[in-house]
Each structure stands twice: as structure tokens, then as C-alpha cells.
Design a protein around this motif. Structure first.
Motif, short mmCIF file in Angstrom:
data_model
loop_
_atom_site.label_atom_id
_atom_site.label_comp_id
_atom_site.label_asym_id
_atom_site.label_seq_id
_atom_site.Cartn_x
_atom_site.Cartn_y
_atom_site.Cartn_z
N VAL A 104 14.48 -6.27 6.50
CA VAL A 104 13.23 -6.25 7.26
C VAL A 104 12.05 -6.59 6.36
O VAL A 104 11.09 -7.22 6.80
N GLY A 105 12.09 -6.19 5.09
CA GLY A 105 11.02 -6.55 4.15
C GLY A 105 10.94 -8.05 3.96
O GLY A 105 11.96 -8.76 4.00
N TYR A 106 9.75 -8.57 3.72
CA TYR A 106 9.57 -10.01 3.71
C TYR A 106 10.23 -10.71 2.52
O TYR A 106 10.44 -11.94 2.54
N ALA A 107 10.61 -9.99 1.47
CA ALA A 107 11.24 -10.63 0.32
C ALA A 107 12.54 -11.32 0.70
O ALA A 107 12.89 -12.37 0.14
N ALA A 109 13.64 -11.33 4.30
CA ALA A 109 13.73 -11.36 5.76
C ALA A 109 14.12 -12.75 6.26
O ALA A 109 13.65 -13.76 5.75
N GLU A 110 15.00 -12.78 7.26
CA GLU A 110 15.40 -14.03 7.90
C GLU A 110 15.47 -13.82 9.41
O GLU A 110 15.66 -12.70 9.89
N ASN A 111 15.31 -14.90 10.15
CA ASN A 111 15.48 -14.92 11.61
C ASN A 111 14.50 -13.99 12.33
O ASN A 111 14.84 -13.40 13.35
N PHE A 112 13.28 -13.88 11.80
CA PHE A 112 12.27 -13.06 12.46
C PHE A 112 11.65 -13.86 13.60
O PHE A 112 11.27 -15.01 13.43
N ALA A 113 11.53 -13.23 14.79
CA ALA A 113 11.22 -13.99 16.00
C ALA A 113 9.91 -13.59 16.68
O ALA A 113 9.56 -14.20 17.70
N SER A 114 9.18 -12.61 16.17
CA SER A 114 7.89 -12.29 16.80
C SER A 114 6.93 -13.46 16.65
O SER A 114 6.88 -14.09 15.59
N PRO A 115 6.15 -13.77 17.71
CA PRO A 115 5.20 -14.88 17.62
C PRO A 115 4.25 -14.73 16.45
O PRO A 115 3.73 -13.65 16.18
N GLY A 116 4.04 -15.83 15.71
CA GLY A 116 3.13 -15.81 14.57
C GLY A 116 3.78 -15.46 13.25
O GLY A 116 3.15 -15.59 12.20
N GLY A 117 5.04 -15.00 13.27
CA GLY A 117 5.75 -14.67 12.04
C GLY A 117 5.26 -13.39 11.39
O GLY A 117 4.43 -12.66 11.93
N GLU A 148 9.98 -4.74 0.74
CA GLU A 148 11.24 -4.04 0.96
C GLU A 148 11.41 -3.48 2.36
O GLU A 148 12.54 -3.25 2.80
N ALA A 149 10.32 -3.21 3.07
CA ALA A 149 10.44 -2.47 4.33
C ALA A 149 9.27 -2.77 5.25
O ALA A 149 8.29 -3.41 4.86
N ALA A 150 9.39 -2.30 6.48
CA ALA A 150 8.30 -2.33 7.45
C ALA A 150 7.97 -0.89 7.83
O ALA A 150 8.87 -0.10 8.13
N SER A 151 6.68 -0.55 7.80
CA SER A 151 6.23 0.81 8.10
C SER A 151 5.40 0.78 9.38
O SER A 151 4.54 -0.10 9.56
N LEU A 152 5.64 1.76 10.23
CA LEU A 152 5.01 1.80 11.55
C LEU A 152 3.79 2.71 11.53
O LEU A 152 3.88 3.88 11.18
N ASN A 153 2.65 2.17 11.93
CA ASN A 153 1.42 2.95 11.93
C ASN A 153 1.22 3.75 13.21
O ASN A 153 0.42 4.68 13.25
N PRO A 234 4.59 7.98 14.91
CA PRO A 234 4.25 7.08 13.80
C PRO A 234 4.96 7.53 12.53
O PRO A 234 5.49 8.64 12.44
N GLY A 235 4.99 6.64 11.53
CA GLY A 235 5.50 7.02 10.21
C GLY A 235 6.91 6.58 9.91
O GLY A 235 7.45 6.93 8.87
N ALA A 236 7.53 5.78 10.78
CA ALA A 236 8.88 5.27 10.49
C ALA A 236 8.80 4.17 9.44
O ALA A 236 7.84 3.41 9.36
N GLN A 237 9.84 4.10 8.62
CA GLN A 237 9.95 3.06 7.60
C GLN A 237 11.35 2.46 7.70
O GLN A 237 12.34 3.18 7.58
N VAL A 238 11.44 1.14 7.93
CA VAL A 238 12.71 0.50 8.22
C VAL A 238 13.01 -0.55 7.14
O VAL A 238 12.14 -1.37 6.80
N PHE A 239 14.25 -0.52 6.60
CA PHE A 239 14.62 -1.35 5.48
C PHE A 239 15.59 -2.48 5.86
O PHE A 239 15.36 -3.63 5.50
#
Length: 244
Positions: A104-107, A109-117, A148-153, A234-239
Motif C-alpha cells: 500500500v505504501g507508495y515505494a 505500490a502497484e495497480n492503484f485505481a483511485s482517480p488521480g493516483g 511503507e503504509a497508508a494512514s487513515l485520518n 480513525p487511526g488505521a494504518q495499512v501496509f
């Protein structure tokens, strides 16, 4: 995170030394491409056997006992140790694994499909596309994505179209000691009998510590499915996603 390793070792009853390879030195020297991967080394330092992936525990034990005997160890028990490999330790259904480990971290990440990247290192409100192709994924809600990860606000979700018997997600809470409630769906419905060990049949679960969570174990037939995890706090962190 050494504290996570210590806690996991304690939870699993691991009382032998654990090497931490954050720099990937061992991984690189072995030219390793698998996880988990077992390398069986004899008393002369020669690799005598390899095991890639879960399973074949009986064969692994036979090899260990053989190498111990060769090195002069005595009183090796001839009985096969009882093997209990539930949950994520069960052998993967390799015939049906058609989805790759996905970071999930941008280092990586592949095949991400949300508009705008992806937006790097800054909060951004993401949306999901109308349709996902196989092995593509998307975010919904306000997330901050780092290497490394995506964190949810706030409250938000992730969707992933996958093909495998099992779906796992490595995740944790941004604030140590906090709890993040979540709910999963498969093809828009609660998982029922296809739920993993970390959720109930309605898809409800709680993130408490950084670790791998088993969320889906499909009953037959295995097919392309759309997975969604909605975080209610809030506060989830996904790797990373892994499949079995």
C-alpha cells in the motif's frame, strides 16, 4: 519495529533467538524471493534443503532431525511432533492464488485505481472507481500515504478485486494501544462462512496491534471477488495485502 517482534515472539511462544533483517542483508545474500522461506543448514554450513511457502511441516521436521543426528546430537525423539497449522499457517491454495502480494505504501505500490493516483506524504481525500479490474485496489476517504503504509485520518475504506482462497492484510493502529473497529464485505455482502479468523461471519473485527490479519478464507468455489474493508474509527494504518 523491534517491540512488535518481541510481542509476536512472546504470543507465539518462540523462545529461541530471532534475527531481525530490516536491511534485507540475509534476504539478499540468499537471493530469496519467497515469504515464508525455510533454509536448512547443516553443521558444515551447507544448505541441505529448502521449503518455500507454508506447509510440508512433516518433511521439515524429518530434515531437522536428520541434520541434528549427523551433527552428533543424541536422544532425538523419533515421534512426529503434532502439527496444528490453523489460520494463516495453513498451506496456501496455490492452484487458486492469482493475486500477488500488494503493498500500500507508495515505494512499492502497484495497480492503484483511485482517480488521480497516489499523493505522496500528504493527506488527500480519495474515491473509488465505478469498477475494478482484477488485482487492482483503491482507497476511499482521507488517507496519508507514505513509503511503507497508508494512514487513515477519518473513517474510510479500501477495496481490492482479488482471486485467492485467503486474503490477509498487514495493518495496525497509528496510536499505540488504540483500537480501530472495522467491517469487511465480499462482493458487497458479509463474508458468512468465508470469514477469516480475525473477523466474525458478519465481517466485524478490531485492529489492536501491528500484525497480519486473516480476513477472508473462501469456501469453494474460489472466484474473482471484490473485497472491501471499512474502518469505522480513525487511526488505521495499512501496509500490505497477502494471499493464500
Amino acid at each position: 519495529n523491534l517491540e512488535n517482534v518481541r510481542q509476536a515472539s512472546k504470543d507465539l511462544g518462540v523462545d529461541y533467538p530471532v534475527a531481525v533483517d530490516n536491511g534485507h542483508a540475509i534476504w539478499t545474500d540468499f537471493r530469496n524471493e519467497y515469504w515464508p522461506a525455510l533454509y536448512f543448514i547443516d553443521a558444515q554450513g551447507r544448505i541441505r534443503h529448502r521449503q518455500f511457502g507454508e506447509g510440508d511441516y512433516e518433511k521439515s521436521e524429518v530434515v531437522i532431525k536428520q541434520l541434528l543426528a549427523e551433527s552428533g546430537s543424541k536422544d532425538i525423539d523419533d515421534k512426529q511432533a503434532p502439527i496444528d497449522a490453523p489460520g494463516v499457517e495453513a498451506r496456501a491454495d496455490w492452484v487458486n492464488v492469482k493475486s500477488p502480494e500488494t503493498y500500500v505504501g507508495y515505494a512499492r505500490a502497484e495497480n492503484f485505481a483511485s482517480p488521480g493516483g497516489l499523493r505522496f506524504d500528504e493527506p488527500h481525500v480519495y474515491a473509488t472507481p465505478a469498477r475494478l479490474s482484477l488485482n487492482h485496489w483503491a482507497l476511499s476517504g482521507e488517507w496519508k500515504v507514505d513509503k511503507e503504509a497508508a494512514s487513515l485520518n477519518s473513517a474510510g475504506s479500501i477495496i481490492y478485486r482479488f482471486h485467492a482462497r485467503d486474503l490477509h492484510l498487514v495493518m495496525g493502529a497509528v496510536a499505540p494501544g488504540s483500537r480501530v473497529r472495522f467491517r469487511i464485505l465480499i462482493d458487497g455482502q458479509p463474508p458468512g462462512s468465508s470469514h477469516g479468523i480475525d473477523v466474525d461471519s458478519q465481517g466485524n473485527g478490531i485492529v489492536r496491534t501491528q500484525r497480519l490479519y486473516q480476513l477472508i478464507r473462501q469456501t469453494q468455489p474460489v472466484a474473482d471477488r471484490e473485497f472491501e474493508i471499512e474502518f469505522l474509527d480513525p487511526g488505521a494504518q495499512v501496509f500490505a495485502f497477502t494471499f493464500g
